[in-house]
Design a protein around this motif. Structure first.
Motif, PDB file in Angstrom:
ATOM      1  N   ASP A  22      24.965  28.324  18.211  1.00  0.00           N
ATOM      2  CA  ASP A  22      25.644  28.655  19.460  1.00  0.00           C
ATOM      3  C   ASP A  22      25.905  27.392  20.274  1.00  0.00           C
ATOM      4  O   ASP A  22      27.004  27.215  20.812  1.00  0.00           O
ATOM      5  N   ALA A  23      24.929  26.510  20.348  1.00  0.00           N
ATOM      6  CA  ALA A  23      25.083  25.257  21.104  1.00  0.00           C
ATOM      7  C   ALA A  23      26.189  24.384  20.506  1.00  0.00           C
ATOM      8  O   ALA A  23      26.954  23.746  21.244  1.00  0.00           O
ATOM      9  N   ALA A  24      26.288  24.354  19.178  1.00  0.00           N
ATOM     10  CA  ALA A  24      27.341  23.560  18.533  1.00  0.00           C
ATOM     11  C   ALA A  24      28.718  24.103  18.897  1.00  0.00           C
ATOM     12  O   ALA A  24      29.645  23.340  19.202  1.00  0.00           O
ATOM     13  N   LEU A  25      28.864  25.420  18.874  1.00  0.00           N
ATOM     14  CA  LEU A  25      30.143  26.017  19.260  1.00  0.00           C
ATOM     15  C   LEU A  25      30.440  25.722  20.729  1.00  0.00           C
ATOM     16  O   LEU A  25      31.559  25.361  21.084  1.00  0.00           O
ATOM     17  N   MET A  26      29.440  25.872  21.587  1.00  0.00           N
ATOM     18  CA  MET A  26      29.639  25.618  23.021  1.00  0.00           C
ATOM     19  C   MET A  26      30.053  24.167  23.256  1.00  0.00           C
ATOM     20  O   MET A  26      30.910  23.886  24.096  1.00  0.00           O
ATOM     21  N   ASP A  28      31.793  22.279  21.250  1.00  0.00           N
ATOM     22  CA  ASP A  28      33.212  22.183  20.898  1.00  0.00           C
ATOM     23  C   ASP A  28      34.092  22.842  21.957  1.00  0.00           C
ATOM     24  O   ASP A  28      35.143  22.313  22.318  1.00  0.00           O
ATOM     25  N   LEU A  29      33.665  23.996  22.445  1.00  0.00           N
ATOM     26  CA  LEU A  29      34.452  24.672  23.475  1.00  0.00           C
ATOM     27  C   LEU A  29      34.496  23.851  24.761  1.00  0.00           C
ATOM     28  O   LEU A  29      35.528  23.808  25.444  1.00  0.00           O
ATOM     29  N   LEU A  30      33.384  23.202  25.098  1.00  0.00           N
ATOM     30  CA  LEU A  30      33.357  22.378  26.308  1.00  0.00           C
ATOM     31  C   LEU A  30      34.311  21.189  26.200  1.00  0.00           C
ATOM     32  O   LEU A  30      34.870  20.750  27.209  1.00  0.00           O
ATOM     33  N   GLU A  31      34.527  20.679  24.989  1.00  0.00           N
ATOM     34  CA  GLU A  31      35.511  19.606  24.813  1.00  0.00           C
ATOM     35  C   GLU A  31      36.907  20.116  25.167  1.00  0.00           C
ATOM     36  O   GLU A  31      37.687  19.417  25.816  1.00  0.00           O
ATOM     37  N   GLY A  43      40.906  27.158  35.144  1.00  0.00           N
ATOM     38  CA  GLY A  43      40.294  27.783  36.304  1.00  0.00           C
ATOM     39  C   GLY A  43      38.895  28.236  35.929  1.00  0.00           C
ATOM     40  O   GLY A  43      38.297  27.696  35.002  1.00  0.00           O
ATOM     41  N   PRO A  44      38.364  29.247  36.625  1.00  0.00           N
ATOM     42  CA  PRO A  44      37.018  29.736  36.311  1.00  0.00           C
ATOM     43  C   PRO A  44      36.938  30.261  34.883  1.00  0.00           C
ATOM     44  O   PRO A  44      37.877  30.870  34.386  1.00  0.00           O
ATOM     45  N   ALA A  45      35.824  30.011  34.235  1.00  0.00           N
ATOM     46  CA  ALA A  45      35.579  30.535  32.896  1.00  0.00           C
ATOM     47  C   ALA A  45      34.183  31.141  32.878  1.00  0.00           C
ATOM     48  O   ALA A  45      33.259  30.566  33.440  1.00  0.00           O
ATOM     49  N   ALA A  46      34.060  32.311  32.282  1.00  0.00           N
ATOM     50  CA  ALA A  46      32.770  32.987  32.224  1.00  0.00           C
ATOM     51  C   ALA A  46      32.594  33.649  30.871  1.00  0.00           C
ATOM     52  O   ALA A  46      33.568  34.069  30.244  1.00  0.00           O
ATOM     53  N   ARG A  47      31.382  33.717  30.436  1.00  0.00           N
ATOM     54  CA  ARG A  47      31.039  34.425  29.205  1.00  0.00           C
ATOM     55  C   ARG A  47      30.399  35.739  29.623  1.00  0.00           C
ATOM     56  O   ARG A  47      29.392  35.747  30.323  1.00  0.00           O
ATOM     57  N   LEU A  48      30.986  36.850  29.222  1.00  0.00           N
ATOM     58  CA  LEU A  48      30.436  38.151  29.578  1.00  0.00           C
ATOM     59  C   LEU A  48      29.143  38.397  28.827  1.00  0.00           C
ATOM     60  O   LEU A  48      28.978  37.972  27.682  1.00  0.00           O
ATOM     61  N   LEU A 114      27.195  33.122  32.854  1.00  0.00           N
ATOM     62  CA  LEU A 114      28.050  31.976  33.089  1.00  0.00           C
ATOM     63  C   LEU A 114      28.207  31.151  31.822  1.00  0.00           C
ATOM     64  O   LEU A 114      27.286  31.017  31.024  1.00  0.00           O
ATOM     65  N   TYR A 115      29.380  30.602  31.667  1.00  0.00           N
ATOM     66  CA  TYR A 115      29.697  29.798  30.489  1.00  0.00           C
ATOM     67  C   TYR A 115      28.944  28.480  30.510  1.00  0.00           C
ATOM     68  O   TYR A 115      28.505  27.994  29.495  1.00  0.00           O
ATOM     69  N   LEU A 116      28.793  27.884  31.680  1.00  0.00           N
ATOM     70  CA  LEU A 116      28.114  26.592  31.792  1.00  0.00           C
ATOM     71  C   LEU A 116      26.639  26.828  32.093  1.00  0.00           C
ATOM     72  O   LEU A 116      26.306  27.341  33.157  1.00  0.00           O
ATOM     73  N   PRO A 117      25.743  26.460  31.190  1.00  0.00           N
ATOM     74  CA  PRO A 117      24.314  26.681  31.415  1.00  0.00           C
ATOM     75  C   PRO A 117      23.849  26.029  32.715  1.00  0.00           C
ATOM     76  O   PRO A 117      24.238  24.907  33.038  1.00  0.00           O
ATOM     77  N   GLY A 118      23.042  26.760  33.466  1.00  0.00           N
ATOM     78  CA  GLY A 118      22.488  26.221  34.701  1.00  0.00           C
ATOM     79  C   GLY A 118      23.374  26.393  35.913  1.00  0.00           C
ATOM     80  O   GLY A 118      22.931  26.176  37.038  1.00  0.00           O
ATOM     81  N   ALA A 119      24.622  26.771  35.759  1.00  0.00           N
ATOM     82  CA  ALA A 119      25.529  26.945  36.897  1.00  0.00           C
ATOM     83  C   ALA A 119      25.299  28.328  37.491  1.00  0.00           C
ATOM     84  O   ALA A 119      24.873  29.246  36.819  1.00  0.00           O
ATOM     85  N   THR A 120      25.584  28.473  38.776  1.00  0.00           N
ATOM     86  CA  THR A 120      25.454  29.774  39.417  1.00  0.00           C
ATOM     87  C   THR A 120      26.743  30.111  40.136  1.00  0.00           C
ATOM     88  O   THR A 120      27.482  29.233  40.575  1.00  0.00           O
ATOM     89  N   LEU A 121      27.003  31.395  40.273  1.00  0.00           N
ATOM     90  CA  LEU A 121      28.110  31.852  41.096  1.00  0.00           C
ATOM     91  C   LEU A 121      27.648  31.810  42.539  1.00  0.00           C
ATOM     92  O   LEU A 121      26.545  32.233  42.846  1.00  0.00           O
TER      93      LEU A 121
END
Length: 124
Positions: A22-26, A28-31, A43-48, A114-121
């Motif tokens: 999962d971290a490897a995919l994330m 790549d997606l973060l790139e 804009g905003p991105a979130a993982r349900l 949230l898509y970005l670990p550690g981030a909060t709304l």
């Protein structure tokens, strides 16, 4: 013009990934996210969160809350609201308010991971 890009996948497949996969995919997606951000497109991105935590409000009147995102196949996702609620019942109450003014709609209520670990709304 703005576009929503909704990511669909087989949930059981995603759940079967190891934390490293999962971290490897994330990574790549973060790139891709970083590039789109530099281009001023993201804009905003979130993982349900998982569908097992979702509920759907449907039916006449105030509607009935049922487990899962079970909209009929003839229905398509047309929009979304991001709500800052302390508990799920607050979100359901807000969805009921929406249903009162749009009684033929079906509202899925799902927690957002949230898509970005550690981030909060945060409310603006």
């Amino acid at each position: 013009m703005f576009y929503a890009v909704l990511a669909y996948h087989v949930e059981d497949t995603v759940q079967s990934w190891s934390p490293d996969e999962d971290a490897a995919l994330m990574k790549d997606l973060l790139e891709v996210n970083d590039r789109l951000t530099r281009e001023g497109k993201l804009g905003p991105a979130a993982r349900l969160d998982v569908t097992a935590k979702a509920v759907t409000l449907r039916g006449p009147g105030e509607g009935m809350v049922i487990d899962g995102p079970f909209a009929e196949t003839k229905e398509q996702l047309l929009g979304l609201y991001v709500l800052d609620c302390a508990i799920r019942d607050e979100a359901i109450a807000a969805a009921r308010d929406l249903k009162r003014v749009n009684p033929t709609a079906v509202y899925e209520i799902r927690p957002i991971m949230l898509y970005l670990p550690g981030a909060t709304l945060t409310a603006s």
